[in-house]
Design an enzyme around this catalytic site. Sequence first.
Site, PDB file in Angstrom:
ATOM      1  N   ARG A   7     -41.025  37.196  -3.255  1.00 41.53           N
ATOM      2  CA  ARG A   7     -41.161  36.743  -4.643  1.00 41.53           C
ATOM      3  C   ARG A   7     -42.528  36.104  -4.780  1.00 41.53           C
ATOM      4  O   ARG A   7     -43.145  35.730  -3.774  1.00 41.53           O
ATOM      5  CB  ARG A   7     -40.057  35.749  -4.998  1.00 41.53           C
ATOM      6  N   TYR A  46     -56.594  26.623 -35.123  1.00 46.44           N
ATOM      7  CA  TYR A  46     -56.842  25.751 -33.976  1.00 46.44           C
ATOM      8  C   TYR A  46     -55.638  24.861 -33.697  1.00 46.44           C
ATOM      9  O   TYR A  46     -54.767  24.692 -34.553  1.00 46.44           O
ATOM     10  CB  TYR A  46     -58.085  24.886 -34.210  1.00 46.44           C
ATOM     11  N   SER A  87     -53.578  20.868 -42.031  1.00 41.76           N
ATOM     12  CA  SER A  87     -53.374  20.493 -40.640  1.00 41.76           C
ATOM     13  C   SER A  87     -51.909  20.088 -40.504  1.00 41.76           C
ATOM     14  O   SER A  87     -51.449  19.182 -41.197  1.00 41.76           O
ATOM     15  CB  SER A  87     -54.300  19.340 -40.275  1.00 41.76           C
ATOM     16  N   CYS A 147     -52.057  19.102 -35.552  1.00 38.76           N
ATOM     17  CA  CYS A 147     -52.602  17.888 -34.952  1.00 38.76           C
ATOM     18  C   CYS A 147     -51.512  16.935 -34.509  1.00 38.76           C
ATOM     19  O   CYS A 147     -51.786  15.786 -34.209  1.00 38.76           O
ATOM     20  CB  CYS A 147     -53.567  17.207 -35.913  1.00 38.76           C
ATOM     21  N   ARG A 197     -25.443  36.535  -1.967  1.00 36.59           N
ATOM     22  CA  ARG A 197     -26.407  35.523  -2.414  1.00 36.59           C
ATOM     23  C   ARG A 197     -26.582  35.561  -3.925  1.00 36.59           C
ATOM     24  O   ARG A 197     -26.529  36.618  -4.534  1.00 36.59           O
ATOM     25  CB  ARG A 197     -27.792  35.785  -1.817  1.00 36.59           C
ATOM     26  N   MET A 246     -28.262  27.311  -5.923  1.00 39.00           N
ATOM     27  CA  MET A 246     -26.955  27.968  -5.951  1.00 39.00           C
ATOM     28  C   MET A 246     -26.551  28.368  -4.536  1.00 39.00           C
ATOM     29  O   MET A 246     -27.280  28.145  -3.583  1.00 39.00           O
ATOM     30  CB  MET A 246     -26.996  29.158  -6.894  1.00 39.00           C
ATOM     31  N   LYS A 287     -34.340  37.957  -7.043  1.00 38.74           N
ATOM     32  CA  LYS A 287     -34.143  38.420  -5.678  1.00 38.74           C
ATOM     33  C   LYS A 287     -33.714  39.890  -5.671  1.00 38.74           C
ATOM     34  O   LYS A 287     -34.267  40.711  -4.923  1.00 38.74           O
ATOM     35  CB  LYS A 287     -33.082  37.547  -4.986  1.00 38.74           C
ATOM     36  N   GLY A 309     -32.542  27.162  -3.730  1.00 36.12           N
ATOM     37  CA  GLY A 309     -31.596  26.245  -3.111  1.00 36.12           C
ATOM     38  C   GLY A 309     -30.576  25.643  -4.050  1.00 36.12           C
ATOM     39  O   GLY A 309     -29.760  24.820  -3.660  1.00 36.12           O
ATOM     40  N   HIS A 318     -45.545   3.200 -28.698  1.00 35.38           N
ATOM     41  CA  HIS A 318     -46.965   2.912 -28.922  1.00 35.38           C
ATOM     42  C   HIS A 318     -47.762   3.060 -27.622  1.00 35.38           C
ATOM     43  O   HIS A 318     -48.784   3.739 -27.563  1.00 35.38           O
ATOM     44  CB  HIS A 318     -47.116   1.498 -29.494  1.00 35.38           C
TER      45      HIS A 318
END
Lengths: 874, 874
Positions: free
Chosen positions: B337, B851, B764, B831, B93, B104, B23, B102, B455
């Site tokens: 913002r 990757y 991997s 992986c 503020r 604080m 802010k 909202g 699982h």
Amino acid sequence: MSKKFVFAFEEGSKDQRDLLGGKGANLAEMTKIGLPVPQGFTITTEVCTRYYEEGQKIGEDVMEEVKVKLAELEAKTEKKLGDTENPLLVSVRSGAPISMPGMMDTILNLGLNDDTVKSMARLTNNERFAYDSYRRFIQMFSDVVLEISKSKFDAIFDGKKEEKGYEFDYQLQPEDLKVIIEEYKKLVKAEIGKDFPLDPKVQLEMAIEAVFRSWNNDRAILYRKLNGIADSLGTAVNVQSMVFGNMGDTSGTGVAFTRSPVNGENKIFGEFLVNAQGEDVVAGIRTPQPIDELAQSFPEVYKDFMRISETLEKHYKDMQDMEFTVERGKLYMLQTRNGKRTAAAAVKIAVDMVNEGLIDQKTAVTRLEPSQIDQLLHPTFDQEGLKSAKKLATGLPASPGAACGKIYFHAEEAAAAVENGEKVLLVRAETSPEDLAGMVAAEGILTARGGMTSHAAVVARGMGKCCVAGCSAALVDEEKKTLTIDGITYKEGDYLSLDGTSGTVYEGRVSTIEPELSGDFGTIMKWADEIRKLKVRTNADNPRDAAVAVKFGAEGIGLCRTEHMFFDEERIPAVRRMIVADTLEERLEALKSLLPFQKEDFKGIYRTMGELPVTIRLLDPPLHEFLPQTDEDIRTLSAQINVPYEKLAAKVSELHELNPMLGHRGCRLAVTYPEIYEMQAEAIMQAAIEVSRETGKKIEPEIMIPLVGMKDELAYVKKVVVARVEDVMKKEGMNLPYKVGTMIEIPRAALTADEIAEEAEFFSFGTNDLTQMTFGFSRDDAGKFIKEYLNKKIFEVDPFQSLDQTGVGKLVEMAAKLGRQTRPQLKLGICGEHGGDPATIDFCHRVGLDYVSCSPFRVPIARLAAAQAAVKNA
Amino acid sequence: MSKKFVFAFEEGSKDQRDLLGGKGANLAEMTKIGLPVPQGFTITTEVCTRYYEEGQKIGEDVMEEVKVKLAELEAKTEKKLGDTENPLLVSVRSGAPISMPGMMDTILNLGLNDDTVKSMARLTNNERFAYDSYRRFIQMFSDVVLEISKSKFDAIFDGKKEEKGYEFDYQLQPEDLKVIIEEYKKLVKAEIGKDFPLDPKVQLEMAIEAVFRSWNNDRAILYRKLNGIADSLGTAVNVQSMVFGNMGDTSGTGVAFTRSPVNGENKIFGEFLVNAQGEDVVAGIRTPQPIDELAQSFPEVYKDFMRISETLEKHYKDMQDMEFTVERGKLYMLQTRNGKRTAAAAVKIAVDMVNEGLIDQKTAVTRLEPSQIDQLLHPTFDQEGLKSAKKLATGLPASPGAACGKIYFHAEEAAAAVENGEKVLLVRAETSPEDLAGMVAAEGILTARGGMTSHAAVVARGMGKCCVAGCSAALVDEEKKTLTIDGITYKEGDYLSLDGTSGTVYEGRVSTIEPELSGDFGTIMKWADEIRKLKVRTNADNPRDAAVAVKFGAEGIGLCRTEHMFFDEERIPAVRRMIVADTLEERLEALKSLLPFQKEDFKGIYRTMGELPVTIRLLDPPLHEFLPQTDEDIRTLSAQINVPYEKLAAKVSELHELNPMLGHRGCRLAVTYPEIYEMQAEAIMQAAIEVSRETGKKIEPEIMIPLVGMKDELAYVKKVVVARVEDVMKKEGMNLPYKVGTMIEIPRAALTADEIAEEAEFFSFGTNDLTQMTFGFSRDDAGKFIKEYLNKKIFEVDPFQSLDQTGVGKLVEMAAKLGRQTRPQLKLGICGEHGGDPATIDFCHRVGLDYVSCSPFRVPIARLAAAQAAVKNA
């Protein structure tokens, strides 16, 4: 310049052991200092490595070098391989960098064939000798190189003796031997489909290859595994011109030690056999004469030998194990090496040599094999008594020492029997913490199941008590109180004897001999203490063990566990009440009743240790370890502690974990139940203050928080502990210095040790758990497959026995460095089982730890190993 | 120069977000670009950090600076705090670096007291306004600063209204308000024992401190935890001169977005309330007008606002969320913002802005929150339908998406119902691998037990199937086929609806909306693909999942597990025969019957993937997972596979492990039973060759060996695999290129990756197991205590959700470096479950992996996160 693969003896020296092997290096050294050594050359260990790398082939470049060296040897000896005028005969022997006596192959008399044997007969004027040598050669060559079973040759040989009605070998006449030789050759042809090689050059090449091949015969592999020798070293091959101890009564052969390898006495010790080759002495077929008798039979040789013997010992500055041959009155030295010796001899020789000015104290402490001195610290069986004892079975040598007593199958009954004055062995399928009292009372422990790190093994080693574990041949029926081995059943009260050093179980009583810790042993340990940089502490959680460790030279307690204390009969109900508590209040109530017990535990230890540092580890195991697991036991306990069965069963099930090793334990318990550590911190501090007041000693508690993985976790738990400690000091109006530190046993803690050290005032490496997690091995389960890993040579050594320096060691080194980066004065120690392992101790020295901590009975070993590390890495 | 703690708005800029908060930085920025912002100053976040470090005190040096800035503000506004002539009123503020709307506290109208209120009345010529502001201020200040419950003030206020018979607040007259104010002050005195502070300077200091204090109120802490915001950031405090939207009908206040945050439409979107303060809009007490209506009621203001709105969006190059106030016809901007938006809006806005030339494609891809786009990939509930749905219970949001169907309690029955055309939810206490067919068939899965990595959760995520796990309010009786929640029992066939994104269970049917993957979403994903360096693969072990992943843009399979295949009904008997086999022959026999199945599995996958790379991991779990555990199940199986009960029971007991996670599994199985991997290698190679022939595609199998810890272990297993692979190729007369690599999931493997890379052709990272072992946490058991760790703020985030970059990440980085040291072209991937986590993907990009591999439904998220990583770390 290309690499040199073959060295004449005069080109090498004793410092080239890795390249030339022990035998080759020593032959070179003896040659260099002018001793009478038959000449020869050595093919290096690198050739052996190449041989295996290149698919079991010897490079042609190597064989070219061999030919050159052979030509030089022929020139020097004025003999020639295969020559009919003056034939050169050679021996071809293995020689590894680390001695592996008798494990690999040797060929003597190489160079003999149908022609050279005649020359030999002529030159020695001894046809019997020449043909006997030839038939020995064929037999040996065929066995070693051609891999034809020796027994087939023996059959021919014995057949001829029988046919002739001879009782002794020497009765065989040259004509007999010639017949035997022909039959040997026929046998070879029949077996391998080819003639016995008569070309000496071919013989030589084949023999060299056979020696390399023998590096990987079964017994050599086994020997290396048992002795922790790397498979990658390789063997050298020594080719040496033959001398003959079997050229008649002015010839002979012998082996001798410059001092007694049995008790260390400074007097030549050895044996001699007239008219024989070296193999005859080793083989033990004829009984040799004591070496002293040489003085009578060969006075000149004896004088020479005594002089050489002294020269060698002074040169090598160590007791020598020598082989020699006398050929027609002339002495030849065939080998010298540092002699193997018993632990007792090693101690005496080392101390004597310092007193004689031969070596200094630093060298003296390197002369003891740490693993060997264990023998000196435990009772051993009387060797005489052992001769007649019946060996029943073998298990794992879980904890060294010898013990004899009546067998009992239950801890309480064993303890009761001991109170009645009996000597007792506790026999169990496996032990659990509830058997502790029985284990304490017993002379020794035998279990049918469990490995080297099973409960029985770990606890027994901690107590220095003999233990044979995992004796799978032993069928234990605890209910019927019987032990059955090989169909024979032993009942409660029957005598057995256990050798925890070898893992052997004997029937009946075998008498034991107590150890002696003063005298020369005391002297050498004092030297070790002056040399070493590492402090040695002990792992002990009761005054009895602590006192033993102090007697053995421990300089503090590196790991005082607090969980064994919880199993005590008086306390376990309160522990269990704490665990099943529903509310904080109930839990606090139960903890309150445990507090006085814990305080007394710590007071006992502080009284024993005085001002020596004591690191106390707060509660570590998962809570379910304190609860029964079977339905029946749960019901019993339910009645006992007056908690409804359903509630108790639900608690047991709630606490059940799939992988308890990685579960809710260590400081994780304290994150959930801070009040447990609060109680322990209070007990420690109260104890320290009370003993300080009582004795006037300065006590500085070291409180250790286990299983930390993150800085914030340690910060949380430390805050809880410190608050209670400060509270107690304030209430008591007495301030003591104290430290709060942590175990480094979780890989993440090692990886982030710089962060952890912001909170921890000391580190203690818990290498048991660190090894488990770094390898992903559960110690409880890995026994099965680690055996397979050792068999398949994936492991050279079990990483739970000796620290894996490459992997786990990397974490330790990293943590030490990162920790000291944050806190330069950080005290570093190790308290896993590895703390008593010499190789690990050497590692700890190198990475700069402050101390190692081990079980009481390993303290002297650790002191010695620490000194050796200081010498070795100076 | 000492540090600056307070910045006037004109001294800051939008780049100082960390220091000034969001802010504050934006107020500074708006001031800088000349927008009408009420003047003020910001106290930095560093003061907040100091406040907590120094035991919740604001340093005197800071308050000195505040006084200086206040004086400057007074000079600029020509007003003075507390002045009776021209009093300055301010708002105070909070403003954190990351928006926490909202969470604080805020105080308005500070500076009012019994004197200044009169001046205000005089200056505004509006006594009612002045006294209403004063009473609002007292109420707000008392609530926020003095911590007196707001409801007590409401009671007084409502009492007065009732007493007077007023219906609306505005009916209260100045005299009424004065009475209320006096009663408020009495209430304060009674509550805190002190007078309400009337000195505006004291008010200011107290208010500033209250804002700092509110950083650690419960809802702020919770918000940060939920949104992964670090506790250490702190909040700034903004002190700003007041403007009043409640000065009558020419005043007002509003909030607006420059585009629609719901669907992204490029049209101003907001609300406006005449004669009101900002709190009134947010509080939702009165219904505001749509912002368009400003054009009618305040045409000038509307024109100004539209111009400013455009300026701001162009300046920030992002959709803005603005707050403004109109005071007597003059527009003031109070805040701007970047606006929060739905995933759909984010996609449209990003694409539109590129088309408008406002941002480039790189910026566009950073505008989507990867975790948010999950919403776009799964069915969601129709929002209308949801309004009337009855929420039954909440479990863990285990796998996102919405599903509705008839409940079934057994996998087979669920599958059968689906075959009959029903839509089904599978409801279980927990699932096991044997439920797989039912899980595949079901629309969604509900379990009563199990965590985020149970699982059910793992498998459901893998399939992109909605799953609510660990719903402890759900009592599942599988035998009776009932589900009871809150006393109401649901039977088989009853309808339920599940929201796997929130973890909510609804009664009855709620209709769902299918996702849309093309259009703007497709465009932005195309841009992401062009930007990212990391490849994205998927974890899939069947053609169905593989096809889904390819549709989502997967570029290969990073992890094809082979164990799920073993559970198939047709195969499990052979698997079990293999396990109980006594001899190698029996085992080979069983394996032989598995071979054709495995081959077909792999053929299916190769057909689906074509030339995309597929990494197949050889068998990993411990063998006991394939055997039943209860006595009853063992008896059943015994009959089924015709193996004596005793033998089977003995096998189960033999295979039992205390810590199976660290036990006999992975490549350790292959060291003991090489024939298992031989069979798998054969199946892979046969499949690759047959599909190559069939399709003409070039297939290059990647065979991955799991759980490697040592180079020699990998060497042993690799040799076994390679021998079989070469055999197959020789037999088939066809050579395919192939690679053998390893998982890096054991800490030791990472530590010795230089050695491992001598054997491995790719790595991997299996970060699930690596996390377990590096932390020493069993995923199965750690749920309990990890919750405690999160509560106690030891963890910011569960390390099984997002990779622990400090510890586990250090190992990954080390292994990547060491591995490439040995083998510069070594292919590196990840992986574990972490492969789909954006923070982890950023890490993978930074350490140079090739990757990431994740479950099919996370592939688009990973593609986007990888692109963001490339942009962020450029």
